[in-house]
Design a protein around this motif. Structure first.
Motif: not given
Length: 132
Positions: A50-53, A65-73, A88-89, A95-99
């Motif tokens: 599990r990773e922090g978003v 934010y975690t780097d992979s979602v910066k500017g989008r979430f 989430m844009n 990005d597919t996952a259980m949130y």
């Protein structure tokens, strides 16, 4: 007992948007209210940790934010409604996952906010699937 309930997941095409919601109940608990806590979103895919978003401070004035979602979430909260949100844009297949939403700690997000072990009061999760 504090309960967190997520909603808003679903199937979306790459480039699309979703807004996740999380509502907390059972507060105050041990004398602490919803707005005493920083809150976080996590995600997990099968076979991975599990990773922090994202994390948001108790009053919403600081977000992480975690780097992979910066500017989008974008994370936000409404303390009057005991609500936590994740807009989430520009979604990508990765990005597919259980949130999951979770309570992080009192006050501000710590430097270790993304560590699942630092979170408590987890929700059951909502599935997000992004098709290519």
């Amino acid at each position: 007992q504090v309960q967190m309930v997520e909603s808003g997941g679903g199937l979306v095409q790459a480039g699309g948007s979703l807004r996740l919601s999380c509502t907390a109940s059972g507060l105050p608990f041990d004398g602490y209210e919803f707005d005493d806590y920083s809150l976080a979103w996590f995600r997990q895919t099968p076979g991975k940790e599990r990773e922090g978003v994202s994390c948001i401070n108790w009053n919403g004035d600081s977000t992480y934010y975690t780097d992979s979602v910066k500017g989008r979430f974008t994370i936000s909260r409404d303390n009057a409604k005991n609500g936590l949100y994740l807009q989430m844009n520009s979604l990508k297949p990765e990005d597919t996952a259980m949130y999951y939403c979770a309570v992080h700690q009192f006050g501000s997000c710590s430097s270790s906010w993304s560590a699942p072990a630092r979170a408590k009061y987890w929700g059951q999760g909502t599935q997000v699937t992004v098709s290519s």
